[in-house]
Design an enzyme around this catalytic site. Sequence first.
Site, PDB file in Angstrom:
ATOM      1  N   HIS A   1       0.622  -1.156  -0.190  1.00  7.97           N
ATOM      2  CA  HIS A   1       0.150   0.018  -0.109  1.00  7.97           C
ATOM      3  C   HIS A   1       0.780   1.316   0.244  1.00  7.97           C
ATOM      4  O   HIS A   1       0.654   2.122  -1.066  1.00  7.97           O
ATOM      5  CB  HIS A   1      -0.619  -0.385   1.617  1.00  7.97           C
ATOM      6  CG  HIS A   1      -1.805   1.093   1.006  1.00  7.97           C
ATOM      7  ND1 HIS A   1      -3.035   1.477   0.187  1.00  7.97           N
ATOM      8  CD2 HIS A   1      -1.595   2.422   1.846  1.00  7.97           C
ATOM      9  CE1 HIS A   1      -3.240   2.831   1.312  1.00  7.97           C
ATOM     10  NE2 HIS A   1      -2.278   2.954   2.077  1.00  7.97           N
ATOM     11  N   GLU A   2       2.069   1.225   0.421  1.00  4.22           N
ATOM     12  CA  GLU A   2       2.717   1.860   1.103  1.00  4.22           C
ATOM     13  C   GLU A   2       3.222   2.443  -0.185  1.00  4.22           C
ATOM     14  O   GLU A   2       3.441   3.619  -0.837  1.00  4.22           O
ATOM     15  CB  GLU A   2       3.672   2.284   1.969  1.00  4.22           C
ATOM     16  CG  GLU A   2       3.555   2.457   3.634  1.00  4.22           C
ATOM     17  CD  GLU A   2       2.062   3.130   4.058  1.00  4.22           C
ATOM     18  OE1 GLU A   2       2.342   4.542   3.170  1.00  4.22           O
ATOM     19  OE2 GLU A   2       1.192   3.068   4.612  1.00  4.22           O
TER      20      GLU A   2
ATOM     21  N   HIS B   1       1.729   4.343  -3.077  1.00  8.48           N
ATOM     22  CA  HIS B   1       2.009   5.838  -2.514  1.00  8.48           C
ATOM     23  C   HIS B   1       2.416   6.392  -3.343  1.00  8.48           C
ATOM     24  O   HIS B   1       2.617   7.893  -4.172  1.00  8.48           O
ATOM     25  CB  HIS B   1       2.031   6.240  -1.430  1.00  8.48           C
ATOM     26  CG  HIS B   1       0.307   6.313   0.012  1.00  8.48           C
ATOM     27  ND1 HIS B   1      -0.961   7.445  -0.862  1.00  8.48           N
ATOM     28  CD2 HIS B   1       0.077   5.564   1.051  1.00  8.48           C
ATOM     29  CE1 HIS B   1      -1.850   6.548  -0.241  1.00  8.48           C
ATOM     30  NE2 HIS B   1      -1.411   5.701   1.130  1.00  8.48           N
TER      31      HIS B   1
END
Length: 227
Positions: A98-99, A102
């Site tokens: 998920h990071e 980004h």
Amino acid sequence: MGYFSYLLFMLPALVISMLAQASVQSTFHKYSGIRNIRGLNGREAAARVLSFYGVTGVVIEPVAGKLNDHYDPRTNVIRLSDPVCYVDSVAAVGVAAHEAGHAAQYAAHYAPIRWRAALVPVTQIGSNLSMPVLLIGYFFQYRALILAGIILYSFSVLFSLVTLPVELNASARAVAALRDSGALYGEELEGAQRVLRAAAMTYLAATFTALWSLLRLLLIFGNRRQR
């Protein structure tokens, strides 16, 4: 609105926030106990997602703590917490991916994440000044200051609204990369998705709380105008 009335009015938001936090904690704990077949740890999973999207130059480093994982666009660094960085659980892979999602958003010039970054300084100012301005306006019965306080608080609400598509899109990018690169399969992928869905609920809860608080302020302001 008295203190008891305030608590009663905010009860739905408080309950939703507590349920969302409990869900993310329990889901992360559950899938932290399940290792992925490939033995990928969080750091390796984040690197795989970056490679999948052709993103280069991003540093991945550990950070002390739990569930304080984040991507810092200012330094182009992904920081992964202790239960994520070097852990090969399904939960760790989902959070790390998920990071990295980004970082992929910034590399792709994804508009909402740019909007959110632009709102940060305005939101910080608004969150710091809104309550003092409202209290001064209330004390002196000065409507313009009350309205100014509400407008200042509205930036926090806007920030929460913009954050939602950013977080959902980062998770979608993460899941697509994990699936299409073969990092996770079947139930493992579903487990990572459940972790990310639980995390998304905390952002939904935060947005609901911000909107609910704004409604409370508008009701107070409306009562001031009618007197």
